[in-house]
Design a protein around this motif. Structure first.
Motif, PDB file in Angstrom:
ATOM      1  N   TYR A   1      -4.376  -0.741  11.985  1.00 12.57           N
ATOM      2  CA  TYR A   1      -3.592  -1.077  11.943  1.00 12.57           C
ATOM      3  C   TYR A   1      -2.783  -1.932  10.534  1.00 12.57           C
ATOM      4  CZ  TYR A   1      -1.832  -6.036  12.488  1.00 12.57           C
ATOM      5  OH  TYR A   1      -1.361  -7.721  12.792  1.00 12.57           O
ATOM      6  N   PHE A   2      -3.510  -1.077   9.655  1.00  8.87           N
ATOM      7  CA  PHE A   2      -3.254  -2.039   8.701  1.00  8.87           C
ATOM      8  C   PHE A   2      -1.885  -0.861   7.800  1.00  8.87           C
ATOM      9  CE2 PHE A   2      -2.965  -1.108   3.763  1.00  8.87           C
ATOM     10  CZ  PHE A   2      -1.888  -1.814   2.707  1.00  8.87           C
ATOM     11  N   LEU A   3      -1.905   0.881   8.298  1.00  8.96           N
ATOM     12  CA  LEU A   3      -1.025   1.276   7.789  1.00  8.96           C
ATOM     13  C   LEU A   3       0.484   1.281   9.268  1.00  8.96           C
ATOM     14  CD1 LEU A   3      -2.746   4.704   8.118  1.00  8.96           C
ATOM     15  CD2 LEU A   3      -1.854   3.608   6.337  1.00  8.96           C
ATOM     16  N   ALA A   4       0.247   0.342   9.999  1.00  9.85           N
ATOM     17  CA  ALA A   4       1.157  -0.085  10.904  1.00  9.85           C
ATOM     18  C   ALA A   4       2.265  -0.641  10.061  1.00  9.85           C
ATOM     19  CB  ALA A   4       1.141   0.131  11.760  1.00  9.85           C
ATOM     20  N   PHE A   5       1.150  -1.629  10.195  1.00  7.14           N
ATOM     21  CA  PHE A   5       1.726  -3.367   9.419  1.00  7.14           C
ATOM     22  C   PHE A   5       1.624  -3.765   8.218  1.00  7.14           C
ATOM     23  CE2 PHE A   5       0.977  -3.290  13.899  1.00  7.14           C
ATOM     24  CZ  PHE A   5       1.806  -3.122  14.909  1.00  7.14           C
ATOM     25  N   GLY A   6       1.345  -3.527   7.224  1.00  3.14           N
ATOM     26  CA  GLY A   6       1.132  -4.007   6.038  1.00  3.14           C
ATOM     27  C   GLY A   6       1.484  -3.971   5.038  1.00  3.14           C
ATOM     28  N   GLU A   7       1.632  -4.497   4.161  1.00  2.00           N
ATOM     29  CA  GLU A   7       3.108  -5.276   3.356  1.00  2.00           C
ATOM     30  C   GLU A   7       2.918  -4.690   2.082  1.00  2.00           C
ATOM     31  OE1 GLU A   7       5.382  -8.652   4.153  1.00  2.00           O
ATOM     32  OE2 GLU A   7       4.457  -8.955   5.698  1.00  2.00           O
ATOM     33  N   GLU A   8       3.930  -4.162   0.721  1.00  2.00           N
ATOM     34  CA  GLU A   8       4.345  -3.929  -0.507  1.00  2.00           C
ATOM     35  C   GLU A   8       3.759  -5.010  -0.891  1.00  2.00           C
ATOM     36  OE1 GLU A   8       2.562  -2.457  -2.458  1.00  2.00           O
ATOM     37  OE2 GLU A   8       3.037  -0.271  -1.788  1.00  2.00           O
ATOM     38  N   PHE A   9       3.048  -4.989  -1.994  1.00  2.00           N
ATOM     39  CA  PHE A   9       3.214  -6.148  -3.279  1.00  2.00           C
ATOM     40  C   PHE A   9       4.393  -6.197  -3.822  1.00  2.00           C
ATOM     41  CE2 PHE A   9       1.847  -7.823  -7.744  1.00  2.00           C
ATOM     42  CZ  PHE A   9       2.957  -9.287  -7.112  1.00  2.00           C
ATOM     43  N   GLU A  10       5.510  -6.922  -4.103  1.00  2.00           N
ATOM     44  CA  GLU A  10       6.710  -6.370  -4.443  1.00  2.00           C
ATOM     45  C   GLU A  10       7.600  -6.027  -6.066  1.00  2.00           C
ATOM     46  OE1 GLU A  10       8.384 -10.684  -6.082  1.00  2.00           O
ATOM     47  OE2 GLU A  10       9.044 -10.258  -4.417  1.00  2.00           O
TER      48      GLU A  10
ATOM     49  N   GLU B   1       0.851   2.528  -9.089  1.00  2.50           N
ATOM     50  CA  GLU B   1       1.976   2.085 -10.186  1.00  2.50           C
ATOM     51  C   GLU B   1       3.043   2.735 -10.146  1.00  2.50           C
ATOM     52  OE1 GLU B   1       0.683   1.807 -14.300  1.00  2.50           O
ATOM     53  OE2 GLU B   1      -0.837   0.435 -13.930  1.00  2.50           O
ATOM     54  N   ARG B   2       2.696   4.046  -9.617  1.00  2.00           N
ATOM     55  CA  ARG B   2       3.888   4.972  -8.801  1.00  2.00           C
ATOM     56  C   ARG B   2       4.140   5.030  -7.660  1.00  2.00           C
ATOM     57  NH1 ARG B   2       5.361   8.985 -12.177  1.00  2.00           N
ATOM     58  NH2 ARG B   2       4.320   8.548 -14.921  1.00  2.00           N
ATOM     59  N   VAL B   3       2.980   5.044  -6.892  1.00  4.90           N
ATOM     60  CA  VAL B   3       3.908   5.088  -5.742  1.00  4.90           C
ATOM     61  C   VAL B   3       2.747   3.896  -4.476  1.00  4.90           C
ATOM     62  CG1 VAL B   3       2.710   7.284  -5.352  1.00  4.90           C
ATOM     63  CG2 VAL B   3       0.883   5.804  -4.535  1.00  4.90           C
ATOM     64  N   GLY B   4       2.793   2.873  -5.233  1.00  6.18           N
ATOM     65  CA  GLY B   4       2.779   1.395  -4.380  1.00  6.18           C
ATOM     66  C   GLY B   4       1.456   1.388  -4.063  1.00  6.18           C
ATOM     67  N   LEU B   5       1.068   0.073  -4.084  1.00  4.68           N
ATOM     68  CA  LEU B   5      -0.766  -0.534  -3.582  1.00  4.68           C
ATOM     69  C   LEU B   5      -1.362  -0.061  -2.034  1.00  4.68           C
ATOM     70  CD1 LEU B   5      -0.451  -4.422  -5.267  1.00  4.68           C
ATOM     71  CD2 LEU B   5      -1.335  -2.168  -6.215  1.00  4.68           C
ATOM     72  N   LYS B   6      -0.248  -0.134  -1.116  1.00  2.52           N
ATOM     73  CA  LYS B   6      -0.385  -0.104  -0.063  1.00  2.52           C
ATOM     74  C   LYS B   6      -0.812   1.829   0.337  1.00  2.52           C
ATOM     75  CE  LYS B   6       0.999   0.344   4.724  1.00  2.52           C
ATOM     76  NZ  LYS B   6       2.677  -0.408   6.375  1.00  2.52           N
ATOM     77  N   PRO B   7      -0.822   2.687  -0.158  1.00  7.18           N
ATOM     78  CA  PRO B   7      -0.975   3.773   0.253  1.00  7.18           C
ATOM     79  C   PRO B   7      -2.624   4.290  -0.469  1.00  7.18           C
ATOM     80  CG  PRO B   7       0.839   4.196  -0.590  1.00  7.18           C
ATOM     81  CD  PRO B   7       1.259   2.752  -0.302  1.00  7.18           C
ATOM     82  N   VAL B   8      -2.721   3.191  -1.113  1.00  7.36           N
ATOM     83  CA  VAL B   8      -4.063   3.772  -2.044  1.00  7.36           C
ATOM     84  C   VAL B   8      -5.065   2.606  -1.248  1.00  7.36           C
ATOM     85  CG1 VAL B   8      -5.404   2.824  -4.084  1.00  7.36           C
ATOM     86  CG2 VAL B   8      -2.741   3.769  -4.211  1.00  7.36           C
ATOM     87  N   VAL B   9      -4.893   1.445  -1.520  1.00  8.94           N
ATOM     88  CA  VAL B   9      -5.646   0.753  -0.248  1.00  8.94           C
ATOM     89  C   VAL B   9      -5.941   1.469   0.734  1.00  8.94           C
ATOM     90  CG1 VAL B   9      -5.699  -1.538   0.709  1.00  8.94           C
ATOM     91  CG2 VAL B   9      -4.806  -1.285  -1.732  1.00  8.94           C
ATOM     92  N   ALA B  10      -4.944   2.456   2.117  1.00  4.36           N
ATOM     93  CA  ALA B  10      -5.225   2.931   3.208  1.00  4.36           C
ATOM     94  C   ALA B  10      -6.102   3.705   2.727  1.00  4.36           C
ATOM     95  CB  ALA B  10      -3.565   3.029   3.884  1.00  4.36           C
ATOM     96  N   LEU B  11      -6.064   4.784   1.580  1.00  2.00           N
ATOM     97  CA  LEU B  11      -7.403   5.774   1.751  1.00  2.00           C
ATOM     98  C   LEU B  11      -8.716   5.075   1.518  1.00  2.00           C
ATOM     99  CD1 LEU B  11      -7.852   8.780   0.828  1.00  2.00           C
ATOM    100  CD2 LEU B  11      -7.318   8.064  -1.408  1.00  2.00           C
ATOM    101  N   GLY B  12      -8.811   4.004   1.035  1.00  3.36           N
ATOM    102  CA  GLY B  12      -9.722   3.577   0.580  1.00  3.36           C
ATOM    103  C   GLY B  12     -10.357   2.744   1.662  1.00  3.36           C
TER     104      GLY B  12
END
Length: 460
Positions: A448-457, A331-342
């Motif tokens: 690939y996800f780190l390079a091109f993945g998008e954040e949920f608005e 909720e603070r940094v966005g979904l993408k970084p957390v998903v990338a960690l997993g």
């Protein structure tokens, strides 16, 4: 459906059954009533499935299957995972989540029962061909995976219907917490039951009997407690044409997520069914120690099969401790970084499992090295709630089941041959090569996800 408005401090739900005293806790976990009922059902079915599924490769080998057949079993499971979600999501959107999940629960319970009776069926000769007992493990999987895979779209839709868009990760964290608690309790309970009899085939049937009981409890509980009037009912299933339209109309932000996720899951699928065999046969490592309490010493001596259950418990302890903080962090940094960690932990785990024990050998005994390895593995689940939010978030209300089903149809179809490939490498090349190739594919998917993945608005 109405949502709790955190800005107003209203801690009630639409039916007024929740006490304001539990408002802060419920808001923190996004536990609307329907999500709570779903979470309880998830606990029951996940307990049954995790008590059994992670041990099925060992069960099959005990019934006479080879390592390559185990790989084929993993690929068969991938086929089911690919085929089931879309029609399951369409059924959910059409008849409502309550009735869909009840049907899927009954089928899963029957699947546990087939696994239970498989050894008693014995080899059967048909037209000169012998049907071995391990064949029935394939048959049981067709049924047992119904709630997990047919019901995937329904479970996503329930959370989306009951949760504010900006709290989706927290909503999924609540269901995942219940589910992963079952992932913790299930294998540990299985390890205890396996210790009751020296013959693994017999002791595992104790585990399967308990799984049948939990399947019955989960089916009845969700049918009685779930509020059917909350369902958003869509139109009837329109066949292949509907699938094609759903593929074309998949929300744009899902496409790079889908590519990265598919590569990571392909890598995991190559080796997942062999995790138990790494412990029971490749390393053949159990656990021995002595514990002193009040001046009395107790010897602990676990077989490799039982030790595997406790290792899964360690994995889930870490998962449970990380998912909710990770969802709040999203909720603070966005979904993408957390998903990338997993994704990163998923990618690295195969090489860590097959190689780290040897590297750590000069520092710690093998049994403790395995504990550390599975603790690391638990971090891969930290990103799951955010991952689910990133999948269903862009979907329109009333179509969450189909969007989820479409996503998993594509991902799981591509992943289908992964376990067979891993089984071939395990049986005819070497386990080390199989796990190394898997890790390399996973790293590519994460990049690939780190390079091109998008954040949920809603989280941008």
């Amino acid at each position: 459906m109405t949502h709790t408005d955190d800005s107003t401090g209203d801690d009630s739900t639409r039916d007024g059954k929740w006490s304001d005293a539990f408002g802060p806790f419920r808001r923190f976990l996004a536990l609307e009533r329907d999500v709570l009922v779903l979470s309880l059902a998830m606990f029951a079915f996940s307990l049954g499935f995790q008590m059994t599924n992670r041990y099925l490769p060992e069960y099959m080998v005990a019934l006479g299957a080879s390592g390559f057949v185990v790989g084929l079993f993993g690929t068969f499971g991938n086929v089911i995972s690919a085929v089931y979600p879309y029609p399951g999501g369409a059924i959910s959107d059409r008849i409502g989540s309550r009735y869909a999940l009840t049907l899927f629960g009954l089928l899963s319970t029957l699947g546990f029962l087939v696994w239970l009776v498989a050894p008693g069926i014995g080899p059967i000769g048909v037209g000169g061909v012998t049907i071995e007992p391990w064949i029935w493990i394939f048959v049981g999987l067709v049924l047992a995976q119904a709630w997990k895979s047919f019901g995937l779209g329904a479970t996503f839709a329930v959370v989306k219907q009951a949760t504010d868009p900006s709290r989706l990760a927290a909503g999924f964290a609540s269901t995942e917490t219940f589910r992963r608690t079952a992932f913790l309790v299930g294998p540990v309970l299985a390890a205890v039951l396996i210790g009751f009899h020296p013959d693994f085939t017999v002791s595992f049937q104790y585990v399967l009997a308990v799984a049948v009981v939990f399947g019955v409890v989960g089916t009845v509980a969700q049918h009685v407690l779930y509020a059917a009037d909350a369902d958003s009912i869509g139109g009837s299933f329109e066949g292949i044409g509907r699938i094609r339209r759903d593929l074309r109309e998949m929300p744009g932000p899902l496409r790079p997520l889908l590519v990265g996720d598919t590569l990571v899951r392909f890598a995991n699928g190559m080796v997942y069914v062999f995790f138990v065999l790494v412990i029971t046969r490749f390393y053949a490592v159990g656990f021995e120690t002595t514990v002193s309490l009040a001046g009395v010493s107790y010897a602990i001596d676990l077989s490799p099969a039982a030790f595997f259950g406790y290792l899964l418990g360690v994995e889930m302890l870490i998962a449970l401790g990380s998912m909710i903080p990770a969802a709040k962090a999203a909720e603070r940094v966005g979904l993408k970084p957390v998903v990338a960690l997993g994704f990163a932990v998923y990618a690295l785990f195969p090489i860590v499992l097959i190689g780290a024990p040897g590297v750590l050998a000069p520092l710690v005994p093998l049994q403790w090295a395995m504990v550390l390895v599975f603790a690391f593995s638990g971090l891969r689940f930290a990103g799951l709630p955010s991952h689910k939010a990133l999948i269903v978030g862009p979907a329109e209300q009333g179509s969450g089941g189909r969007v989820t089903g479409t996503y998993y149809l594509l991902r799981n179809t591509i992943v289908i041959p992964s376990a067979a490939l891993g089984g071939y490498l395990w049986e005819f090349v070497s386990p080390e090569i199989a796990f190394t190739i898997a890790a390399a594919i996973g790293v590519v998917g994460t990049g690939y996800f780190l390079a091109f993945g998008e954040e949920f608005e809603a989280y941008a």
